[in-house]
Design a protein around this motif. Structure first.
Motif, PDB file in Angstrom:
ATOM      1  N   ARG A  77       0.840  -1.188   0.000  1.00  0.00           N
ATOM      2  CA  ARG A  77       0.000   0.000   0.000  1.00  0.00           C
ATOM      3  C   ARG A  77       0.884   1.250   0.000  1.00  0.00           C
ATOM      4  N   ALA A  78       0.264   2.406   0.158  1.00  0.00           N
ATOM      5  CA  ALA A  78       0.955   3.681  -0.071  1.00  0.00           C
ATOM      6  C   ALA A  78       2.241   3.836   0.745  1.00  0.00           C
ATOM      7  N   LEU A  79       2.203   3.569   2.047  1.00  0.00           N
ATOM      8  CA  LEU A  79       3.380   3.798   2.879  1.00  0.00           C
ATOM      9  C   LEU A  79       4.548   2.918   2.457  1.00  0.00           C
ATOM     10  N   LEU A  80       4.264   1.647   2.186  1.00  0.00           N
ATOM     11  CA  LEU A  80       5.333   0.737   1.783  1.00  0.00           C
ATOM     12  C   LEU A  80       5.825   1.063   0.376  1.00  0.00           C
ATOM     13  N   GLN A  81       4.922   1.469  -0.498  1.00  0.00           N
ATOM     14  CA  GLN A  81       5.328   1.882  -1.844  1.00  0.00           C
ATOM     15  C   GLN A  81       6.298   3.060  -1.787  1.00  0.00           C
ATOM     16  N   ALA A  82       6.045   3.986  -0.860  1.00  0.00           N
ATOM     17  CA  ALA A  82       6.849   5.204  -0.791  1.00  0.00           C
ATOM     18  C   ALA A  82       8.274   4.935  -0.331  1.00  0.00           C
ATOM     19  N   ILE A  83       8.483   3.901   0.501  1.00  0.00           N
ATOM     20  CA  ILE A  83       9.839   3.625   1.011  1.00  0.00           C
ATOM     21  C   ILE A  83      10.445   2.384   0.370  1.00  0.00           C
ATOM     22  N   ASP A  84       9.821   1.886  -0.687  1.00  0.00           N
ATOM     23  CA  ASP A  84      10.323   0.693  -1.367  1.00  0.00           C
ATOM     24  C   ASP A  84      11.756   0.941  -1.851  1.00  0.00           C
ATOM     25  N   PRO A  85      12.728   0.125  -1.404  1.00  0.00           N
ATOM     26  CA  PRO A  85      14.111   0.333  -1.842  1.00  0.00           C
ATOM     27  C   PRO A  85      14.303   0.157  -3.344  1.00  0.00           C
ATOM     28  N   ALA A  86      13.312  -0.434  -4.020  1.00  0.00           N
ATOM     29  CA  ALA A  86      13.418  -0.617  -5.476  1.00  0.00           C
ATOM     30  C   ALA A  86      13.072   0.653  -6.243  1.00  0.00           C
ATOM     31  N   ASN A  87      12.585   1.684  -5.546  1.00  0.00           N
ATOM     32  CA  ASN A  87      12.233   2.937  -6.219  1.00  0.00           C
ATOM     33  C   ASN A  87      13.455   3.544  -6.895  1.00  0.00           C
ATOM     34  N   LEU A  88      13.343   3.826  -8.171  1.00  0.00           N
ATOM     35  CA  LEU A  88      14.444   4.476  -8.888  1.00  0.00           C
ATOM     36  C   LEU A  88      14.548   5.946  -8.504  1.00  0.00           C
ATOM     37  N   VAL A  89      13.397   6.560  -8.231  1.00  0.00           N
ATOM     38  CA  VAL A  89      13.347   7.967  -7.810  1.00  0.00           C
ATOM     39  C   VAL A  89      12.487   8.045  -6.555  1.00  0.00           C
ATOM     40  N   PRO A  90      12.967   8.658  -5.492  1.00  0.00           N
ATOM     41  CA  PRO A  90      12.139   8.793  -4.285  1.00  0.00           C
ATOM     42  C   PRO A  90      10.863   9.575  -4.607  1.00  0.00           C
ATOM     43  N   PRO A  91       9.713   9.067  -4.250  1.00  0.00           N
ATOM     44  CA  PRO A  91       8.471   9.757  -4.597  1.00  0.00           C
ATOM     45  C   PRO A  91       8.126  10.859  -3.600  1.00  0.00           C
ATOM     46  N   VAL A  92       7.056  11.566  -3.904  1.00  0.00           N
ATOM     47  CA  VAL A  92       6.422  12.460  -2.935  1.00  0.00           C
ATOM     48  C   VAL A  92       5.271  11.681  -2.310  1.00  0.00           C
ATOM     49  N   LEU A  93       5.314  11.514  -1.000  1.00  0.00           N
ATOM     50  CA  LEU A  93       4.259  10.800  -0.275  1.00  0.00           C
ATOM     51  C   LEU A  93       3.329  11.819   0.366  1.00  0.00           C
ATOM     52  N   LEU A  94       2.078  11.832  -0.053  1.00  0.00           N
ATOM     53  CA  LEU A  94       1.059  12.717   0.515  1.00  0.00           C
ATOM     54  C   LEU A  94       0.175  11.908   1.457  1.00  0.00           C
ATOM     55  N   ILE A  95       0.220  12.244   2.743  1.00  0.00           N
ATOM     56  CA  ILE A  95      -0.677  11.650   3.735  1.00  0.00           C
ATOM     57  C   ILE A  95      -1.745  12.704   3.993  1.00  0.00           C
ATOM     58  N   ASP A  96      -2.865  12.565   3.306  1.00  0.00           N
ATOM     59  CA  ASP A  96      -3.854  13.641   3.214  1.00  0.00           C
ATOM     60  C   ASP A  96      -4.946  13.508   4.270  1.00  0.00           C
ATOM     61  N   GLU A  97      -5.209  14.622   4.957  1.00  0.00           N
ATOM     62  CA  GLU A  97      -6.271  14.729   5.961  1.00  0.00           C
ATOM     63  C   GLU A  97      -6.083  13.685   7.067  1.00  0.00           C
ATOM     64  N   LEU A  98      -4.925  13.738   7.710  1.00  0.00           N
ATOM     65  CA  LEU A  98      -4.620  12.796   8.791  1.00  0.00           C
ATOM     66  C   LEU A  98      -5.637  12.888   9.918  1.00  0.00           C
ATOM     67  N   ASP A  99      -6.223  14.057  10.098  1.00  0.00           N
ATOM     68  CA  ASP A  99      -7.199  14.235  11.177  1.00  0.00           C
ATOM     69  C   ASP A  99      -8.462  13.399  10.969  1.00  0.00           C
ATOM     70  N   ARG A 100      -8.683  12.896   9.757  1.00  0.00           N
ATOM     71  CA  ARG A 100      -9.846  12.045   9.509  1.00  0.00           C
ATOM     72  C   ARG A 100      -9.627  10.618  10.009  1.00  0.00           C
ATOM     73  N   ALA A 101      -8.371  10.201  10.135  1.00  0.00           N
ATOM     74  CA  ALA A 101      -8.070   8.857  10.618  1.00  0.00           C
ATOM     75  C   ALA A 101      -8.223   8.809  12.138  1.00  0.00           C
ATOM     76  N   ASP A 102      -8.376   7.602  12.672  1.00  0.00           N
ATOM     77  CA  ASP A 102      -8.471   7.437  14.117  1.00  0.00           C
ATOM     78  C   ASP A 102      -7.109   7.705  14.760  1.00  0.00           C
ATOM     79  N   GLU A 103      -7.126   8.163  16.011  1.00  0.00           N
ATOM     80  CA  GLU A 103      -5.886   8.498  16.703  1.00  0.00           C
ATOM     81  C   GLU A 103      -4.882   7.342  16.746  1.00  0.00           C
ATOM     82  N   PRO A 104      -5.308   6.087  17.009  1.00  0.00           N
ATOM     83  CA  PRO A 104      -4.322   4.993  17.064  1.00  0.00           C
ATOM     84  C   PRO A 104      -3.533   4.812  15.771  1.00  0.00           C
TER      85      PRO A 104
END
Length: 310
Positions: A123-150
């Motif tokens: 998923r998004a988080l693992l895709q963003a830090i995948d060591p196979a990435n040729l170019v480091p991406p921009v990871l957008l974690i959008d509207e974090l306040d909508r997720a539950d605190e845990p």
């Protein structure tokens, strides 16, 4: 030798100029925070009212630096499986059945294969830090306040070390950190542990001059007189105690709507008929209907006439 357009900006001025080249009009404080986030490889935490351009920063950075954009849209109930990874249980069961049919299920090798990358859904988080990435991406974690605190606890390892520990596989770590942008509309407070790992900036409503500059970039065909009236009206509207104040996104959308109606200037009837473009709650629309919107428009027009005579 020509400059590499994907290289990181070397100064605050260069950052502001690069953002402007992609039609993002950033105030000096925001350009400073973006520059430092890029320079120090720190996540950027943007908080503010909806429609003030927080999400657009991540999109602009991806375009500006020629990097892929990976977006994690937060929502209530979001968990590790939805944000980072999960195992493809259907494929695992199929592999077990095939192994049983071939008589190889008893071999230990199958156990190792079942929890290998072939069966891992990234998923998004693992895709963003995948060591196979040729170019480091921009990871957008959008509207974090909508997720539950845990859920915020899941992010700490990513934000601190740009890595995720998968118990069955081990630690997955980025070769080069992604550019991380976190946004929040502040419907609830985000835990200090998340904020401490980021550079923070409050994205407020722009002043009239910057909002007109934004309109000139985003809706270049809008008549100057119409743009001036729209910005002045919206600025006045934000001074009223409404449930949801219109953001820059609504200003842009309203301008495009008025141009579609071939409006050259604002008039009370047009404002009344298009209130639903800039106001998104019925109570706010009801408050502005009738004489209130006309009064506000009259104040705007009087102030502009006085400024013209000065």
């Amino acid at each position: 030798m020509s400059l590499d357009p994907t290289a990181l900006p070397v100064s605050i001025d260069a950052t502001a100029k690069a953002l402007l080249a992609h039609d993002y009009v950033a105030e000096r404080e925001l350009a400073t925070t973006v520059f430092l986030a890029l320079k120090l490889q720190r996540p950027l935490f943007l908080e503010g009212e909806p429609g003030t351009g927080k999400t657009e920063i991540a999109k602009t950075l991806a375009a500006m630096l020629g990097r892929p954009l990976i977006r994690l849209q937060c929502f209530e109930g979001l968990d590790l499986a939805g944000a980072a990874y999960e195992w493809n249980y259907a494929r695992q069961m199929m592999a077990i059945r095939v192994a049983e049919a071939e008589g190889t299920a008893a071999h230990g090798r199958l156990d190792d294969e079942l929890f290998g990358e072939r069966f891992l859904i990234k998923r998004a988080l693992l895709q963003a830090i995948d060591p196979a990435n040729l170019v480091p991406p921009v990871l957008l974690i959008d509207e974090l306040d909508r997720a539950d605190e845990p859920f915020e606890a899941f992010l700490l390892e990513v934000l601190s070390d740009f890595q995720i520990t998968v118990p069955e596989l081990g630690t997955v770590r980025a070769v080069e950190p992604p550019i991380v942008v976190i946004t929040s509309n502040r419907t609830r407070e985000i835990h200090d542990a998340v904020k401490r790992r980021c550079l923070y900036h409050w994205v407020g409503f722009p002043d009239a001059a910057r909002e007109r500059a934004i309109l000139a970039r985003r809706v270049p065909g809008a008549p100057e007189a119409l743009s001036a009236q729209i910005v002045a009206f919206v600025q006045k509207l934000r001074g009223i105690d409404l449930y949801k104040l219109p953001g820059v996104a609504e200003t842009i959308e309203w301008t495009r709507a008025l141009m579609a109606l071939d409006a050259l200037v604002l008039d009370p009837q047009t404002v009344q008929h298009t209130l639903g473009v800039i106001l998104k709650y019925q109570d706010d629309i009801a408050r502005m209907q009738g004489g209130e919107a006309a009064r506000l428009l009259a104040e705007v027009q009087d102030a502009m006439r006085s400024a013209g005579r000065a």
